[in-house]
Design a protein around this motif. Sequence first.
Motif, short mmCIF file in Angstrom:
data_model
loop_
_atom_site.label_atom_id
_atom_site.label_comp_id
_atom_site.label_asym_id
_atom_site.label_seq_id
_atom_site.Cartn_x
_atom_site.Cartn_y
_atom_site.Cartn_z
N ASP A 102 -52.27 -68.81 2.64
CA ASP A 102 -52.22 -67.36 2.48
C ASP A 102 -50.80 -66.87 2.19
N ALA A 103 -49.82 -67.62 2.63
CA ALA A 103 -48.42 -67.23 2.39
C ALA A 103 -47.58 -68.50 2.29
N MET A 104 -46.58 -68.42 1.46
CA MET A 104 -45.59 -69.49 1.37
C MET A 104 -44.27 -68.95 1.90
N GLY B 214 -51.28 -70.64 6.84
CA GLY B 214 -52.65 -70.14 6.79
C GLY B 214 -53.37 -70.41 8.10
N HIS B 215 -54.59 -69.93 8.17
CA HIS B 215 -55.43 -70.21 9.35
C HIS B 215 -56.07 -71.58 9.15
N PRO C 148 -56.59 -63.80 6.03
CA PRO C 148 -55.20 -63.36 5.83
C PRO C 148 -54.32 -63.60 7.06
N VAL C 149 -53.06 -63.87 6.78
CA VAL C 149 -52.04 -64.00 7.82
C VAL C 149 -51.24 -62.70 7.81
N SER C 150 -51.13 -62.07 8.95
CA SER C 150 -50.49 -60.75 9.00
C SER C 150 -48.99 -60.85 8.70
N ASP C 151 -48.44 -59.75 8.22
CA ASP C 151 -46.99 -59.68 8.03
C ASP C 151 -46.26 -59.94 9.34
#
Lengths: 171, 171
Positions: free
Chosen positions: A77-79, A150-151, A23-26
């Motif tokens: 993980d996020a866009m 993402g990582h 996960p990528v943190s907020d």
Amino acid sequence: MTADPVLNAIRDRRSIRKYTGDPVSDDAVRAILEAGRWAPSGMNNQPFRFLVLRKSDPRFEALAGLTKYTHIVRGCDAMIALFLDKKATYHEQKDHQSAGGCVQSMMLAAHAMGLGTVWLGQMMNNAPQVLEALKLAGDDYEFITVLTVGHPAEPGTANRKPLEEYMLEAF
Amino acid sequence: MTADPVLNAIRDRRSIRKYTGDPVSDDAVRAILEAGRWAPSGMNNQPFRFLVLRKSDPRFEALAGLTKYTHIVRGCDAMIALFLDKKATYHEQKDHQSAGGCVQSMMLAAHAMGLGTVWLGQMMNNAPQVLEALKLAGDDYEFITVLTVGHPAEPGTANRKPLEEYMLEAF
């Protein structure tokens, strides 16, 4: 201040198309958005608008289907979706240049934090469908791109012509 | 690697419109161009072309006359003119976005080295005259902008809306 960390980030950033799934943190996403916020714009019109989509968002998969790079989007993980606010824009080419600076700032920020991104320019070809999936009116917003975050699960590769081939005259 | 130098550069870079007149070394200009060279481009088409104009160049003053910001140009030590090579371009909006990322990379690199720049987007309004002054054919090259480069004589100012106003949805 030494220039090296910035020059190195600019030189070493790569498009990252495979992610570990971690996960990528907020906070990290917010730091990327902050970088985008500080991008310059013509007449300082600040036309950039952002939308963050997490994997749990039903629209995430909808957008994944609106590019030929579905497999890349699904892995991230996020866009971060980038738009121009048509109430703020003033010159098509200059606004798009500003948008590019905004994307580059966000990608450099992500890279500096050890995260990977790819600029999905291809998705712009489906701009009307993207706007529809997000229930945004094309009269109000122009879709620019999605940045996947993402990582990195791979180092990424890149090639560039030597500087001489960029120069109109020897320097 | 700590992210701070990159995040700080992105946040703290300002348009610098007044310069001390101290010379900018060739090495520094080359480092800025290198940063531009590594900018991403759609399909990796690398359409960027650079031209460096020093104060001693007769074309320097010609270009200074092709913007309403003549006083800014006259104060800088070097101009980097950016063009797109029409043999390499493939999509107007995406190529302009890439150009903006290239400009942003160069401005961040200059800032990291303690130099100041300003993105003279206004000069694009006189693109035909700029091309003519540089004896470049409009069929071959599209003029994007001139970046003035010099040692800052002022800190520069900037304002940006809070991040919330950039967000289409709260994040």
